[in-house]
Structure formats: C-alpha cells, structure tokens
Design a protein around this motif. Structure first.
Motif, mmCIF file in Angstrom:
data_model
loop_
_atom_site.group_PDB
_atom_site.id
_atom_site.type_symbol
_atom_site.label_atom_id
_atom_site.label_comp_id
_atom_site.label_asym_id
_atom_site.label_seq_id
_atom_site.Cartn_x
_atom_site.Cartn_y
_atom_site.Cartn_z
ATOM 1 N N THR A 1 -12.094 -2.858 9.832
ATOM 2 C CA THR A 1 -11.017 -2.380 8.942
ATOM 3 C C THR A 1 -11.118 -3.269 7.561
ATOM 4 O O THR A 1 -12.177 -4.008 7.330
ATOM 5 N N SER B 1 0.876 -1.150 -0.122
ATOM 6 C CA SER B 1 0.008 0.006 -0.155
ATOM 7 C C SER B 1 0.741 1.123 0.098
ATOM 8 O O SER B 1 0.843 2.046 0.836
ATOM 9 N N TYR C 1 -4.627 -18.739 11.007
ATOM 10 C CA TYR C 1 -4.888 -17.454 11.757
ATOM 11 C C TYR C 1 -4.604 -17.890 13.217
ATOM 12 O O TYR C 1 -3.675 -16.743 14.153
HETATM 13 P P1 NAP Z 1 -6.020 -4.861 6.968
HETATM 14 O O1 NAP Z 1 -6.929 -3.720 7.042
HETATM 15 O O2 NAP Z 1 -6.223 -5.971 6.179
HETATM 16 O O3 NAP Z 1 -4.457 -4.354 6.959
HETATM 17 C C1 NAP Z 1 -3.569 -5.515 7.133
HETATM 18 C C2 NAP Z 1 -2.180 -4.438 7.093
HETATM 19 O O4 NAP Z 1 -1.174 -5.401 7.251
HETATM 20 C C3 NAP Z 1 -1.728 -3.437 5.702
HETATM 21 O O5 NAP Z 1 -1.476 -2.471 6.370
HETATM 22 C C4 NAP Z 1 -0.592 -4.439 5.106
HETATM 23 O O6 NAP Z 1 0.101 -3.662 4.301
HETATM 24 C C5 NAP Z 1 0.051 -5.200 6.345
HETATM 25 N N1 NAP Z 1 0.717 -6.212 5.760
HETATM 26 C C6 NAP Z 1 0.206 -7.381 5.221
HETATM 27 N N2 NAP Z 1 1.163 -8.137 5.004
HETATM 28 C C7 NAP Z 1 2.344 -7.576 4.969
HETATM 29 C C8 NAP Z 1 3.696 -7.810 4.826
HETATM 30 N N3 NAP Z 1 3.941 -9.000 4.602
HETATM 31 N N4 NAP Z 1 4.672 -6.943 5.183
HETATM 32 C C9 NAP Z 1 4.352 -5.521 5.548
HETATM 33 N N5 NAP Z 1 2.928 -5.429 5.925
HETATM 34 C C10 NAP Z 1 2.055 -6.386 5.550
HETATM 35 O O7 NAP Z 1 -5.894 -5.581 8.615
HETATM 36 P P2 NAP Z 1 -6.231 -4.955 10.013
HETATM 37 O O8 NAP Z 1 -7.457 -5.360 10.440
HETATM 38 O O9 NAP Z 1 -5.686 -3.490 9.922
HETATM 39 O O10 NAP Z 1 -5.055 -6.000 10.720
HETATM 40 C C11 NAP Z 1 -3.998 -5.380 11.547
HETATM 41 C C12 NAP Z 1 -3.557 -6.410 12.378
HETATM 42 O O11 NAP Z 1 -4.590 -6.436 13.372
HETATM 43 C C13 NAP Z 1 -3.424 -7.852 11.952
HETATM 44 O O12 NAP Z 1 -2.051 -8.250 12.380
HETATM 45 C C14 NAP Z 1 -4.790 -8.450 12.155
HETATM 46 O O13 NAP Z 1 -4.500 -9.839 12.284
HETATM 47 C C15 NAP Z 1 -4.875 -7.920 13.401
HETATM 48 N N6 NAP Z 1 -6.253 -7.902 13.790
HETATM 49 C C16 NAP Z 1 -7.350 -7.481 13.259
HETATM 50 C C17 NAP Z 1 -8.592 -7.527 13.446
HETATM 51 C C18 NAP Z 1 -9.931 -7.119 12.702
HETATM 52 O O14 NAP Z 1 -11.228 -7.388 13.182
HETATM 53 N N7 NAP Z 1 -9.645 -6.186 11.859
HETATM 54 C C19 NAP Z 1 -8.898 -8.401 14.616
HETATM 55 C C20 NAP Z 1 -7.897 -8.938 15.516
HETATM 56 C C21 NAP Z 1 -6.554 -8.780 15.089
HETATM 57 P P3 NAP Z 1 -0.002 -3.447 2.655
HETATM 58 O O15 NAP Z 1 -1.464 -2.955 2.426
HETATM 59 O O16 NAP Z 1 1.101 -2.593 2.395
HETATM 60 O O17 NAP Z 1 0.327 -4.932 2.208
#
Ligand code: NAP
Length: 248
Positions: A191, A40, A156
């Motif tokens: 998100t 991104s 996951y």
């Molecule tokens: P998201 O909107 O899908 O964003 C994912 C982020 O991770 C993006 O900024 C993406 O960057 C980055 N990413 C993925 N693969 C990567 C890599 N190989 N190297 C560097 N960056 C990488 O998800 P989110 O909800 O914000 O999730 C953020 C964290 O919170 C995650 O660890 C997720 O498991 C955790 N989480 C989320 C939820 C939820 O309900 N949303 C709940 C519990 C935990 P790019 O776009 O640049 O690839």
C-alpha cells in the motif's frame, strides 16, 4: 453472521490502501458500506461511485477519527445514512518512523492518537447501538510490528500493541452482548504506507525475513477480515496474523 447481504459496515480510512480493499470485499459480499476518509476525498468518492455503478450501496463520510468528536459524528452519520451498523472496521492508521533519539513527543502522540485512540473513540460511539441490538462485529487493524517491535517504530509498535490489549478487553466486556471483537495483524502489505520503503531495503532487509518470500496484497488482508465477520461467530478476542510468516 452467516452472510453480509443487507448488513452495514463502517470502515475507517477506506479511501485507499487496506481500508479500500476491505470496503470493496465487504461490499462485494452484499454489505452496505460507509467509506470513511480523512483527507482522501477524491479516492473515497470515486470508490463510492464505482461500488454504486456495480449495484452496491455505499456512502463516503469525512471524519478525522483521531478526534473523538469527529469519530462520534462518523458513527451518528453512518446510522443516519443506513439506519444501523453491524460491522465496524478500525483501519485508519499512520506511521512516523524515527529512532527514539530523533522522535519528538508530538510525533509519538500523533501516531498513538491516530492509530490507537481512534479505535476507542469509534467503539465508544458505536457501543450503545450494538448493545441495544445485541450484536456487532468489531475488527481492529493492528500490525505484526505491535507483536514483535521494529527498529524506528516505537510509537507505531506501542499503538499497535495497544490495539491488541484493547481488543482482548473489549472482547471480554462485550461478549455478553453478543458483540465480537478481533484484531488483524498484517505483515508488510503493498500500500502507500509500504511504498515509502526504498527498493534496496525491501530486497535486502525485508524479503529475506518473510518465509513466503513476498509482500502481501491488500485483498489478502481483506479476505481475512471478511472471514472473521462472516464465519467468526464463535471467534472473539483473537489476533489473526496475515503476514507471510514473518512473525509466528
Ligand atoms: P495507507 O495506504 O497509508 O492508508 C492509510 C489510511 O488511513 C488512509 O485511508 C487514510 O485516510 C487513513 N487515515 C489516516 N489518518 C486518518 C484519520 N485521522 N482519520 C481517518 N482516516 C485516517 O496505509 P495502509 O497500509 O492501507 O494501512 C491501513 C492500516 O493497516 C493501518 O492501520 C496500518 O497501520 C495497518 N497496517 C499496514 C501495513 C502495511 O504494510 N501496509 C502492515 C500492517 C498494518 P486519508 O488518506 O483520507 O487521510
């Protein structure tokens, strides 16, 4: 760390979603922020420009943190950019949801590589610096799924549970250097990761399971991260749940 002003925070996966909210929260408190992104680029650069226009310091650094060499480069380029690192937030994550019957070995490996192994890679690379200055705050973003499991998320859940074990062990090993390591377990948060869930599933299957009756906001998780960093000098090896009560 009683205040963020002047500190340097590296946030992985900060172009969008939770990582973006965490980067904004820390920057608004005065931290200089490294906005890591993998794909991104546009959103990451736009965030850096926004923060700079509001008088904050930030830089965008591309690195796929699931690759050890790139994770190490992220840390070295962050050190070059700001002359030090005080805070590391391992937020980058993906999900590939399928029942185990349908899940391939490659899909298992990919999620473990991005969600779990990346945490070790960045911590490993940042350790010499943290140890040298005898301080550091590490936050690993896990999930309630790592605590309770979830249908269709074996890869996951395993990765996110692994983060909790890693966090506790790192906390034990690094306490002697005044480095704290904590995990944050969000529940369902609004998100892109959550946007893929169909509306009827949200209404019928997810909301009824959340005692507070709603999905969380990225800013609510970001404030918890800030709390651990700013007010958490005596908190280490812990798991802070920001989940509306879905797991207690
Ligand atoms: P998201 O909107 O899908 O964003 C994912 C982020 O991770 C993006 O900024 C993406 O960057 C980055 N990413 C993925 N693969 C990567 C890599 N190989 N190297 C560097 N960056 C990488 O998800 P989110 O909800 O914000 O999730 C953020 C964290 O919170 C995650 O660890 C997720 O498991 C955790 N989480 C989320 C939820 C939820 O309900 N949303 C709940 C519990 C935990 P790019 O776009 O640049 O690839």
């Amino acid at each position: 760390m009683s205040e963020l002003r002047g500190s340097v925070a590296v946030v992985t996966g900060a172009g969008r979603g939770l990582g973006r909210a965490i980067a904004e929260e820390l920057a608004s408190g005065g931290a200089r922020v490294v906005v890591n992104y993998s794909r991104s680029r546009g959103p990451a650069e736009e965030l850096v420009e926004k923060l700079k226009s509001e008088g904050m310091e930030a830089v965008a650094i591309q690195a796929d943190v699931s690759e050890a060499g790139q994770a190490a480069r992220l840390i070295s380029e962050s050190l070059e950019a700001f002359g030090g690192i005080d805070i590391l937030v391992n937020n980058a994550g993906i999900n590939i949801d399928k029942t185990m019957k349908k899940l391939s070995v490659e899909e298992w490996d990919r999620v473990v590589q991005v969600d779990l192994n990346s945490c070790y890679y960045t911590v490993k690379a940042a350790l010499p610096h943290f140890i040298e200055k005898s301080s550091g705050k590490i936050i690993n973003i896990s999930s309630f799924v790592g605590q309770m499991g979830n249908f269709g998320q074996a890869n996951y859940a395993a990765a996110k549970a692994g983060i909790i074990g890693f966090t506790k062990t790192a906390a034990l090993e690094l306490a002697r250097y005044n480095i704290t390591v904590n995990a944050v377990c969000p529940g369902f948060i609004e998100t892109d990761m959550f946007a893929g869930v169909p509306e009827n599933v949200v209404k019928e299957k997810i909301l009824p399971r959340i005692p507070l009756g709603r999905v969380g906001k990225p800013e609510e998780v970001a404030r918890a991260v800030r709390y651990l960093i700013v007010d958490g000098d005596y908190i280490t090896g812990q798991t802070l749940n920001i989940n509306g009560g879905i797991y207690m």
